[in-house]
Design a protein around this motif. Structure first.
Motif, short mmCIF file in Angstrom:
data_model
loop_
_atom_site.label_atom_id
_atom_site.label_comp_id
_atom_site.label_asym_id
_atom_site.label_seq_id
_atom_site.Cartn_x
_atom_site.Cartn_y
_atom_site.Cartn_z
N LYS A 88 0.88 -1.17 0.00
CA LYS A 88 0.00 0.00 0.00
C LYS A 88 0.91 1.22 0.00
CE LYS A 88 -3.51 -2.77 0.44
NZ LYS A 88 -4.13 -3.05 1.73
N LYS A 89 0.74 2.08 -1.00
CA LYS A 89 1.64 3.22 -1.17
C LYS A 89 0.94 4.53 -0.79
CE LYS A 89 2.33 5.29 -5.01
NZ LYS A 89 2.69 5.80 -6.35
N TYR A 90 1.58 5.28 0.09
CA TYR A 90 1.09 6.60 0.48
C TYR A 90 1.82 7.66 -0.34
CZ TYR A 90 -1.13 4.41 4.53
OH TYR A 90 -1.91 3.62 5.36
N SER A 93 -7.00 0.57 2.55
CA SER A 93 -6.75 0.52 3.98
C SER A 93 -5.62 -0.48 4.21
CB SER A 93 -8.00 0.11 4.76
OG SER A 93 -8.43 -1.17 4.36
N VAL A 94 -4.90 -0.29 5.30
CA VAL A 94 -3.77 -1.15 5.61
C VAL A 94 -4.26 -2.41 6.31
CG1 VAL A 94 -1.60 -1.34 6.88
CG2 VAL A 94 -2.21 0.80 5.76
N GLN A 95 -3.77 -3.57 5.85
CA GLN A 95 -4.16 -4.85 6.40
C GLN A 95 -2.93 -5.57 6.96
OE1 GLN A 95 -7.44 -5.57 6.36
NE2 GLN A 95 -7.83 -3.67 5.21
N ALA A 96 -3.17 -6.54 7.81
CA ALA A 96 -2.08 -7.35 8.36
C ALA A 96 -1.34 -8.04 7.21
CB ALA A 96 -2.63 -8.39 9.33
N GLY A 97 -0.02 -8.03 7.27
CA GLY A 97 0.80 -8.64 6.24
C GLY A 97 1.16 -7.71 5.10
N ASP A 98 0.63 -6.49 5.10
CA ASP A 98 0.95 -5.52 4.04
C ASP A 98 2.38 -5.01 4.18
OD1 ASP A 98 -1.48 -5.64 2.79
OD2 ASP A 98 -2.25 -3.77 3.64
N ILE A 99 2.92 -4.55 3.05
CA ILE A 99 4.17 -3.81 3.03
C ILE A 99 3.83 -2.36 2.69
CG2 ILE A 99 6.37 -3.50 1.82
CD1 ILE A 99 6.42 -6.56 1.44
N VAL A 100 4.11 -1.47 3.61
CA VAL A 100 3.75 -0.06 3.44
C VAL A 100 4.90 0.69 2.77
CG1 VAL A 100 3.37 2.10 4.70
CG2 VAL A 100 2.12 0.04 5.36
N GLY A 118 -0.54 -2.95 -5.03
CA GLY A 118 0.01 -3.98 -5.89
C GLY A 118 0.81 -4.97 -5.08
N ILE A 119 1.84 -5.54 -5.69
CA ILE A 119 2.69 -6.53 -5.04
C ILE A 119 4.11 -5.99 -4.96
CG2 ILE A 119 3.63 -8.89 -5.17
CD1 ILE A 119 1.14 -9.61 -6.84
#
Length: 248
Positions: free
Chosen positions: A94-96, A124-131, A223-224
């Motif tokens: 998830k990119k800000y 929204s940010v979820q568990a396991g995401d890379i911010v 994305g990934i």
């Protein structure tokens, strides 16, 4: 389902994605966090004229260019880079995009701005995401400049507030990265004003920190993310080649 069919389906999906390279070119004396040694390349160390083949020698820090910090980097009892799982830097991102907020060195980004970006870009940010935090700071990354202009990027950054770092920690993210030399570190002229992620919320809790990205503005908000650290014995971190995979 047979493995060959799974591979075919995977490649069909992969071929529909755009690939974005968000790493800088690794070159001699490239800008970096001002306390770390820079990269040195012995050019033409092996060449066709004298040796019959071509190869260069690199003298490099674990924290050169786009790289990842292992928990041990700031916490001596924590995991080293060779102890981390191979997929530690693979997952949804998830990119800000903060480029239009006119950020300043020494002034950390607060939770209100991040909430605005989440609403604007519909995630929204979820568990396991890379911010990923796109501060727009790569505009100051100038390896071809000299003197203070070249060194400025490695000594100045806006960073993140403790509230933001706590929010990401409580969300269960896997890793966080940015186009600055320190992600959460708030710094002016080499003086560190705060570092809540390094000290309290990220590294002590096995949330990896990645630094020194560039050109994240080319990729969509979700994305990934994929990168692989080198398996350095007792490593405090490792250079990486990060890429984003996304569908547009």
């Amino acid at each position: 389902m047979q493995s060959s069919e799974l591979v075919r389906q995977f490649m069909n999906c992969f071929n529909q994605l755009n690939v974005y390279d968000i790493s800088p070119v690794f070159e001699t004396n490239m800008p970096g966090f001002h306390h770390h040694p820079s990269l040195g390349i012995v050019e033409n160390h092996r060449n066709f004229c004298h040796h019959g083949y071509y190869a260069q020698t690199l003298i490099i820090s674990e924290h050169t260019g786009s790289h990842v910090d292992a928990p041990v980097h700031c916490h001596g009892e924590k995991a080293t880079i060779d102890q981390l799982p191979i997929d530690c830097l693979i997952g949804p991102y998830k990119k800000y995009d903060l480029v239009n907020y006119a950020l300043e060195a020494g002034k950390p980004v607060g939770i209100d701005i991040l909430r605005e970006v989440e609403e604007r870009d519909h995630f929204s940010v979820q568990a396991g995401d890379i911010v990923l935090i796109d501060f727009g700071w790569d505009q100051y990354y100038k390896p071809d400049a000299g003197g203070k202009e070249r060194d400025w990027w490695g000594k100045n950054e806006p960073g993140l507030t403790s509230e933001v770092c706590q929010y990401f920690y409580e969300s269960g993210i896997k890793a966080i990265g940015a186009d600055t030399p320190g992600v959460d570190i708030c710094m002016v002229n080499g003086e560190i004003l705060s570092a809540p992620g390094h000290a309290e919320y990220f590294l002590p809790n096995k949330i990896l920190i990645m630094e020194g990205f560039s050109r994240m503005n080319q990729a969509p908000a979700t994305g990934i993310f994929m990168a692989l650290p080198l398996k350095i014995k007792n490593g405090s971190g490792s250079p990486i080649r990060p890429i984003l995979l996304a569908y547009e």
